[in-house]
Design a protein around this motif. Structure first.
Motif, PDB file in Angstrom:
ATOM      1  N   ARG A  23       2.999   3.202  -3.382  1.00  0.00           N
ATOM      2  CA  ARG A  23       2.312   4.018  -4.372  1.00  0.00           C
ATOM      3  C   ARG A  23       2.533   5.492  -4.087  1.00  0.00           C
ATOM      4  O   ARG A  23       2.288   6.338  -4.941  1.00  0.00           O
ATOM      5  N   LEU A  24       2.926   5.799  -2.846  1.00  0.00           N
ATOM      6  CA  LEU A  24       2.954   7.192  -2.430  1.00  0.00           C
ATOM      7  C   LEU A  24       4.221   7.914  -2.855  1.00  0.00           C
ATOM      8  O   LEU A  24       5.259   7.324  -3.036  1.00  0.00           O
ATOM      9  N   ARG A  25       4.083   9.203  -2.971  1.00  0.00           N
ATOM     10  CA  ARG A  25       5.195  10.052  -3.380  1.00  0.00           C
ATOM     11  C   ARG A  25       6.153  10.249  -2.232  1.00  0.00           C
ATOM     12  O   ARG A  25       5.734  10.264  -1.079  1.00  0.00           O
ATOM     13  N   ALA A  74       7.953   8.399   3.209  1.00  0.00           N
ATOM     14  CA  ALA A  74       8.815   8.507   4.380  1.00  0.00           C
ATOM     15  C   ALA A  74       7.978   8.484   5.648  1.00  0.00           C
ATOM     16  O   ALA A  74       8.270   7.766   6.596  1.00  0.00           O
ATOM     17  N   ILE A  75       6.935   9.256   5.657  1.00  0.00           N
ATOM     18  CA  ILE A  75       6.105   9.343   6.860  1.00  0.00           C
ATOM     19  C   ILE A  75       5.394   8.031   7.145  1.00  0.00           C
ATOM     20  O   ILE A  75       5.299   7.594   8.285  1.00  0.00           O
ATOM     21  N   VAL A  76       4.907   7.381   6.103  1.00  0.00           N
ATOM     22  CA  VAL A  76       4.206   6.113   6.331  1.00  0.00           C
ATOM     23  C   VAL A  76       5.155   5.066   6.887  1.00  0.00           C
ATOM     24  O   VAL A  76       4.823   4.339   7.830  1.00  0.00           O
ATOM     25  N   ILE A 114       9.263  -5.711  -4.426  1.00  0.00           N
ATOM     26  CA  ILE A 114      10.241  -6.795  -4.296  1.00  0.00           C
ATOM     27  C   ILE A 114      11.509  -6.301  -3.599  1.00  0.00           C
ATOM     28  O   ILE A 114      12.007  -6.939  -2.662  1.00  0.00           O
ATOM     29  N   GLY A 125       5.732   5.757  10.384  1.00  0.00           N
ATOM     30  CA  GLY A 125       4.561   5.360  11.159  1.00  0.00           C
ATOM     31  C   GLY A 125       4.521   3.865  11.387  1.00  0.00           C
ATOM     32  O   GLY A 125       4.273   3.405  12.501  1.00  0.00           O
ATOM     33  N   PHE A 126       4.781   3.088  10.336  1.00  0.00           N
ATOM     34  CA  PHE A 126       4.752   1.634  10.486  1.00  0.00           C
ATOM     35  C   PHE A 126       5.821   1.168  11.460  1.00  0.00           C
ATOM     36  O   PHE A 126       5.590   0.270  12.274  1.00  0.00           O
ATOM     37  N   TYR A 131       5.551  11.464   1.560  1.00  0.00           N
ATOM     38  CA  TYR A 131       4.483  10.670   2.160  1.00  0.00           C
ATOM     39  C   TYR A 131       4.969   9.269   2.476  1.00  0.00           C
ATOM     40  O   TYR A 131       4.652   8.708   3.521  1.00  0.00           O
ATOM     41  N   PRO A 176       0.801  -1.220   0.000  1.00  0.00           N
ATOM     42  CA  PRO A 176       0.000   0.000   0.000  1.00  0.00           C
ATOM     43  C   PRO A 176       0.839   1.277   0.000  1.00  0.00           C
ATOM     44  O   PRO A 176       0.405   2.301  -0.520  1.00  0.00           O
ATOM     45  N   SER A 177       2.029   1.232   0.573  1.00  0.00           N
ATOM     46  CA  SER A 177       2.779   2.471   0.770  1.00  0.00           C
ATOM     47  C   SER A 177       3.562   2.924  -0.438  1.00  0.00           C
ATOM     48  O   SER A 177       3.739   4.117  -0.650  1.00  0.00           O
ATOM     49  N   THR A 204       5.643  -0.750  -9.472  1.00  0.00           N
ATOM     50  CA  THR A 204       5.173  -1.200  -8.169  1.00  0.00           C
ATOM     51  C   THR A 204       5.784  -2.540  -7.812  1.00  0.00           C
ATOM     52  O   THR A 204       6.274  -2.742  -6.700  1.00  0.00           O
ATOM     53  N   ARG A 205       5.760  -3.468  -8.774  1.00  0.00           N
ATOM     54  CA  ARG A 205       6.313  -4.791  -8.503  1.00  0.00           C
ATOM     55  C   ARG A 205       7.783  -4.701  -8.118  1.00  0.00           C
ATOM     56  O   ARG A 205       8.223  -5.297  -7.132  1.00  0.00           O
TER      57      ARG A 205
END
Lengths: 253, 298, 337
Positions: free
Chosen positions: C129-131, C136-138, C220, C141-142, C134, C126-127, C215-216
């Motif tokens: 995909r983000l720019r 970095a922050i996610v 990976i 957070g995780f 964002y 999920p993460s 994304t893949r």
């Protein structure tokens, strides 16, 4: 059925209609030119075709298969390659590596093979290396193979962008202002190159250009946009005589 | 029901502090696209500035004037600090890559935190009482005088900021810079000056938050900026980073949810709540509640 | 054949070094336990730094939650050895003790790596995909959420920490896996898959336009990177014999980032250098405890202003060697004409 079909495609950004109800048909092997004053929506059309934007309305299909809403990577693997208005090369990679990346387009990179350096991996690397160098030779870039892309002169960078796009084995090539910043001689060479690519590989080429000599010189069909809408489609001769086109470019008297 | 309303009040009070800090994050991100990691530490410096100032004024009765002096003093000090940080740490790297900016901000943050531990000593200090205690009951709900002060002062500051941004020329210039820095420069706006003012304003608001929190929870320590800063940042992102009303909205929401979770669920997850919200927001609606999606031009 | 010989040689050298340094081979040559510990922690840092560089340096994605995956590796492997250690040993009764230890450690490492990889996958999908900012922050957070969960699970010690972990890791094992990490990451980077990662770093939109499934590729590489961090965590746990959630805070993630930034983001050699430098400076300046971090952070800011590409930039130690040594294939025949 045409190779690429756009039917009633509209792209809206908030209140602005960048592209309004455009229909466009490109036949296999055709040289199709897209022109119009600045801001007419030409690059937006490219971005919609290649999946950078999802169209607000309308259909896009390639060989009957719908492209709308698909991711750029998938669309490329389907056979649509492009170059960019502002050159987007992989700056810190060498010329050769830039092309190699595109060659792996259709094949999922096998990680285990890479880590364990299997025979398959080595053979694959050799094949890609050979084919990339051949492609560079065609574009007169082979002497620059180990040079970093960012160090190349402008004209060579533009050629590299095209070479790289070609490495994805496209059936349709989208060229976004390939002649930008070129002098007349370079532009002539570009025209020969584009024609040669079409003749040699049989691919359709959709070209956005401001350089009228290039457009009228090689395109079989010319499609004129203004303020996001189509104002004329026809052969170069017809377009040059079309009063609406003249007015769009010269602003009317 | 009365507990719920009480919790709501508590949440709003806490949320106002988050909002004040979040405003600084959001304004700086708006003009520079930089996540100012050091902002939480400026908030901490504000609390300490207020602490030392109020110690200076000790002897005199806790009164409204002394409280105002402390507040103003802290705000001015931090405004200056903010400007200095921007000038010497961020301006030289303004055109560098995003990662470089991030690392620089982290470096400044660590510098302030460790420097503060060195200068102030790592032990917590106790903020002296500034205003006379006077609780107010409004129906089933009780407002402590601290809470009232927090909510009122925050409210006033936010209104002042809104007026500044919408009605003054400088405010308009700030908005222009946040839309497009280069274009603003071409319009003749002194972008360096505007950026400095943005930092000054954001830091002043954070300092106000620091003083207010000092009044409410008298214990302050050099590392207090970390947790509060992160939560305020989440608030800014929740509301839509770069969006000023969003920061206020986000702050209130985070404050209220935190109080509710602690009150109704368990206090051990107090800090995780903010992160949980952050992740949900970024995955489901990264532009935040009031933000707009930024389409990159290809 | 060449590679097998080189590999065996390195393993033998490491085993020898371990014996010498710890004084188990030749008692008189042993070095101080303190210095040995610093060396070992440096080795663990190398694994962390090189694995993070795969994501941050070569793929150009901002991940600042690496400590979280280290924690997962550490805690899961420790839980395994503490809870099932005896049973596994019993099953391996036919082996000498050293052999039993080795198998137990490898089992723990495998479990740690797999779980960390799964976590990396779950966070990455999920993460990624983000720019930039964002993401970095996610990841931050995780990382924090993982830590909060660990603090709240009593079975693995919670806030008190997990103790009684058998000491299964030593200089040999740590540096063996450091060497493995370096080899794995450099092979990934110098492959077709690695090219897609670097392309993503250079220009993600162009990479996508050239048919790369960005994304893949990102997921990976993120999973591989997390798995390696998990191994580092497991080694950490079995070296210090004690785990505490406070070792895996956001600050730890920042430390790893500092290591790779100092060394140079696009360089594996740089990450090794950065890891060693960092622990060298941290330990060397230990007596100046208070001033140490202040000085450090100041230098970090100065480094970003003056030389953001780090000490080595994109330079690699073995890059100058003939191509056949690096890719392990024969150099292609020269193209004529």
């Amino acid at each position: 059925m045409a190779l690429l079909e756009l039917k009633g495609v509209t792209m809206r950004f908030g209140g602005l209609y960048a592209v309004n109800d455009i229909s466009l048909f490109v036949e296999p092997g055709q040289l199709y030119g897209l022109i119009g004053p600045n801001g007419a929506g030409k690059t937006t059309v490219f971005n919609v075709i290649t999946g950078v934007y999802t169209p607000t309305a309308g259909e896009i299909s390639m060989d009957g298969e719908s492209l709308g809403g698909k991711r750029t990577g998938r669309i490329t693997r389907h056979g649509v390659a492009r170059t960019f208005q502002n050159i987007r090369l992989f700056a810190n990679m060498t010329v050769l590596e830039n092309v190699k990346v595109a060659f792996h387009c259709r094949q999922a990179a096998r990680l285990a093979a890479a880590i364990f350096r299997t025979g398959t991996h080595a053979a694959e690397e050799r094949r890609v290396d050979r084919e990339s160098r051949e492609l560079l030779k065609i574009f007169h870039l082979d002497h620059l193979a180990e040079e970093k892309a960012k160090n190349l002169p402008y004209g060579s960078q533009r050629r590299l962008e095209i070479a790289r796009a070609m490495a994805t084995s496209p059936r349709l090539l989208l060229l976004d202002e390939p002649a930008a910043g070129m002098n007349p001689q370079e532009a002539n060479e570009l025209m020969d190159l584009i024609r040669w690519v079409r003749d040699q590989y049989g691919m359709a080429i959709l070209l956005v250009e401001h350089n009228m000599k290039v457009v009228m010189g090689i395109c079989e069909t010319v499609h004129v946009l203004d303020y996001g809408s189509t104002i004329a489609i026809g052969s170069p001769a017809e377009i040059q005589r079309n009063p609406k086109v003249i007015e769009a470019y010269l602003g009317g008297v | 029901m009365s507990t719920f309303l009480q919790q709501l009040v508590n949440g709003l009070s806490l949320g106002s502090i988050y909002a004040l800090i979040a405003l600084g994050y959001t304004m700086v991100y708006g003009v520079l696209r930089l996540i100012n990691f050091a902002h939480g530490d400026v908030y901490m410096l504000g609390a300490f500035a207020g602490y030392y100032l109020s110690r200076r004024l000790q002897g005199s009765e806790p009164s409204l004037t002394s409280a105002l002096i402390v507040m103003a003093g802290a705000m001015l000090t931090c405004a200056l600090i903010g400007v200095l940080i921007e000038r010497f740490a961020y301006r030289p790297v303004r055109r560098a890559s995003r990662l470089t900016l991030l690392i620089t901000a982290i470096g400044v943050s660590l510098f302030i935190e460790n420097g503060a531990q060195l200068v102030f000593g790592p032990d917590p200090k106790f903020f002296p009482s500034l205003a006379p205690r006077a609780d107010v009951r409004l129906g089933p709900v009780r407002f402590t005088s601290e809470q009232l002060t927090v909510i009122l002062v925050s409210f006033l500051l936010m209104i002042a900021l809104r007026f500044f941004i919408l009605r003054t020329r400088t405010g308009k210039a700030m908005r222009a810079v946040s839309f497009n820095l280069d274009a603003a420069k071409l319009m003749g706006i002194s972008t360096d000056g505007i950026i400095s003012i943005t930092f000054a304003l954001g830091s002043a608001l954070a300092a106000a938050g620091g003083v207010l929190i000092g009044m409410q929870i008298p214990k302050i320590d050099p590392l207090m900026g970390i947790v509060y800063g992160l939560k305020a940042f989440v608030a800014a992102v929740l509301g839509g980073i770069g969006n000023v009303p969003g920061a206020v909205l986000g702050g209130m929401l985070i404050g209220v949810s935190e109080v509710m979770v602690v009150g109704y669920l368990s206090s051990s997850y107090r800090d995780a709540i903010a992160f949980g919200i952050l992740i949900l927001v970024l995955l489901l609606r990264p532009q935040g509640i009031l933000g707009r999606v930024q389409k990159e031009k290809v | 054949m060449k590679r097998l010989a080189a590999g065996t040689g390195i393993v033998a050298a490491l085993w020898l070094a371990n014996g010498l340094l710890s004084g188990s081979l030749v008692p008189a040559l042993g070095i101080s336990p303190y210095f040995l510990q610093v060396l070992c922690l440096a080795g663990i840092n190398i694994i962390l730094a090189v694995s993070l560089n795969l994501i941050n340096g070569f793929t150009g994605q901002f991940s600042i939650g690496h400590a979280g995956f280290m924690a997962i590796g550490g805690y899961s492997s420790a839980f395994l050895t503490v809870t099932f250690g005896d049973r596994i040993r019993a099953a391996l009764g036919f082996l000498p003790e050293a052999g039993q230890n080795g198998v137990l450690l490898l089992t723990g490492l495998t479990v740690g790596a797999i779980l960390a990889a799964i976590a990396g996958f779950l966070v990455g999908v999920p993460s990624l995909r983000l720019r930039g900012d964002y993401l970095a922050i996610v990841t931050l957070g995780f990382g924090e959420i993982i830590r909060v969960f660990i603090v709240n699970i009593d079975a693995i010690g919670g806030a008190r920490g997990l103790s009684g972990i058998p000491k299964l890791a030593n200089f040999f094992w740590i540096y063996l896996f450091a060497a493995i990490t370096i080899v794995v990451v450099s092979r990934i980077v110098n492959s077709s898959f690695g090219r897609t990662l670097i392309a993503i770093r250079e220009d993600e939109i162009a990479a996508e336009a050239m048919g790369v499934d960005t994304t893949r590729s990102k997921v990976i590489s993120f999973s591989v990177s997390s798995a390696l961090a998990g191994i580092a965590g497991a080694l950490f746990a079995h070296y210090l014999m004690y785990l505490n959630p406070n070792s895996f805070t956001f600050l730890k993630s920042i430390e790893i980032i500092i290591m790779i930034v100092i060394g140079g983001l696009g360089s594996i050699t740089g990450s090794v250098l950065g890891a060693v430098l960092y622990i060298g400076l941290t330990e060397g300046l230990r007596e100046f405890a208070q001033y140490r971090m202040v000085l450090f952070s100041f230098l970090l800011v100065v480094l970003m202003i003056v030389r953001p590409q780090g000490i080595l930039g994109h330079w690699e130690l073995l890059a100058g060697l003939p191509r056949r040594w690096r890719l392990g294939v024969d150099a292609p025949p020269p193209v004529r004409g």
